[in-house]
Design an enzyme around this catalytic site. Sequence first.
Site, short mmCIF file in Angstrom:
data_model
loop_
_atom_site.label_atom_id
_atom_site.label_comp_id
_atom_site.label_asym_id
_atom_site.label_seq_id
_atom_site.Cartn_x
_atom_site.Cartn_y
_atom_site.Cartn_z
N LYS A 162 18.19 -17.99 -26.95
CA LYS A 162 17.59 -18.00 -25.59
C LYS A 162 16.60 -19.16 -25.43
CE LYS A 162 15.82 -13.79 -25.68
NZ LYS A 162 16.25 -13.30 -27.01
N ARG A 187 13.10 -7.34 -20.23
CA ARG A 187 13.65 -6.79 -21.46
C ARG A 187 13.88 -5.28 -21.33
NH1 ARG A 187 11.46 -11.02 -25.23
NH2 ARG A 187 12.55 -10.82 -27.20
N ARG A 217 14.87 -19.23 -39.30
CA ARG A 217 14.26 -19.91 -38.15
C ARG A 217 12.85 -20.39 -38.47
NH1 ARG A 217 14.31 -17.18 -32.30
NH2 ARG A 217 13.29 -15.43 -33.34
N ARG A 232 7.62 -17.70 -37.73
CA ARG A 232 6.95 -16.68 -36.91
C ARG A 232 6.68 -15.44 -37.74
NH1 ARG A 232 10.38 -16.10 -31.39
NH2 ARG A 232 9.92 -13.93 -31.84
N ARG A 252 13.46 -4.89 -34.19
CA ARG A 252 13.65 -5.64 -32.93
C ARG A 252 15.07 -5.48 -32.41
NH1 ARG A 252 11.79 -11.33 -34.80
NH2 ARG A 252 12.37 -12.03 -32.73
P1 AMP Z 1 10.42 -13.54 -28.19
O1 AMP Z 1 9.67 -14.79 -28.48
O2 AMP Z 1 11.09 -13.55 -26.85
O3 AMP Z 1 11.35 -13.15 -29.30
O4 AMP Z 1 9.32 -12.37 -28.11
C1 AMP Z 1 8.53 -12.02 -29.23
C2 AMP Z 1 8.01 -10.63 -29.06
O5 AMP Z 1 7.14 -10.55 -27.92
C3 AMP Z 1 9.07 -9.57 -28.81
O6 AMP Z 1 9.67 -9.10 -30.02
C4 AMP Z 1 8.25 -8.48 -28.13
O7 AMP Z 1 7.48 -7.74 -29.05
C5 AMP Z 1 7.30 -9.30 -27.26
N1 AMP Z 1 7.88 -9.54 -25.91
C6 AMP Z 1 8.35 -10.71 -25.41
N2 AMP Z 1 8.82 -10.55 -24.18
C7 AMP Z 1 8.67 -9.24 -23.87
C8 AMP Z 1 9.00 -8.43 -22.74
N3 AMP Z 1 9.62 -8.94 -21.66
N4 AMP Z 1 8.68 -7.12 -22.80
C9 AMP Z 1 8.06 -6.57 -23.87
N5 AMP Z 1 7.75 -7.27 -24.97
C10 AMP Z 1 8.05 -8.59 -24.99
#
Ligand code: AMP
Length: 223
Positions: free
Chosen positions: A13, A88, A127, A162, A173
Site C-alpha cells: 500500500k 480499516r 521490510r 519498524r 495484525r
Molecule cells: P500501517 O503503517 O498502515 O501498517 O499502520 C501501522 C499501525 O497503525 C497499524 O497496525 C495499526 O495499529 C495502526 N493504524 C494505522 N491505520 C489505522 C486505522 N485506519 N485504524 C486503526 N489503526 C490504524
Amino acid sequence: MIIVMLGAPATGKGTIAGLLEKSLNIPQVSTGDIFRKMIKEGTELGKLANSYISQGNLVPDEVTIKIIEERLNQPDVQEGIILDGFPRTVKQAEALDKLLQAKGKKVDLVVNLETPEKEIIERVVSRRVCSNPECKTIYNVVMNPPKEDGICDVCGSKVIQRDDDSEETITKRLSNYFKLTEPLVEYYEKQEKLLNATVSKSINKMGKDVAKDIEEYIKKGDF
Ligand code: AMP
C-alpha cells in the site's frame, strides 16, 4: 480524486501510494505514518496509539476518525488524496463517506491489494524503512536493499525496522485484518469502486508494476 488503498499489511500500500503520489500529483496520507510521528514526538495521543500498535491491534475508531477528519480539512488535500491505511474498519469507511459527503465529495477508487499470506510474512520480516519522516523510502533487505547497508539511498538517513514488523506482531495484525478490514472489500464492491490487484513475486508483479497498471486504469477511466 480520492483514492483508498486497501490490503493486508505489507501488500505494498505504502509503496504504491508513494508512486501514485508522484505520478498523479495527489498527496498520500498514511494513518500509520501519522501515528508513528506522534509516537516519535512522545505526545499523549502517540502514547495511546503505541499501546495498540505495539500489540498489533488497531487504534480505536474514534481516535483514528478524528485524525482523518482534521487531515481532510487541510488545504493540500482539497483537490485529492490517496488514503493509505484508512479506512480499516466498516465504521471508519462509513465515517469517511459521511465526512466526504458533507464536502460534496466521494471516494472515487478503492485499490484492493492481494498478496499470498506466506509472502506477506516474508515481506514484513525483511521490510526496512527510512527513518526520516519526510522520506520514508521502503526497502526489503532481500529483494531491494539499500546500496549501503542501513543507509537510505535517497536521503542518507538511517534505515530501520519498524517495531511492529516482527513475526509475532504480524500474526495479530493479519488476524485483525481478516476480521476487521477485509469486510471493506465487500463494502466497496457494493459501491462499485473496487479495483483488485495482486502483488506477488510468484507472478512477477511488484508494487511498481501494479502502480503502473493503476495509472493506466485511471487514464482510461472517467474520474
Ligand atoms: P500501517 O503503517 O498502515 O501498517 O499502520 C501501522 C499501525 O497503525 C497499524 O497496525 C495499526 O495499529 C495502526 N493504524 C494505522 N491505520 C489505522 C486505522 N485506519 N485504524 C486503526 N489503526 C490504524
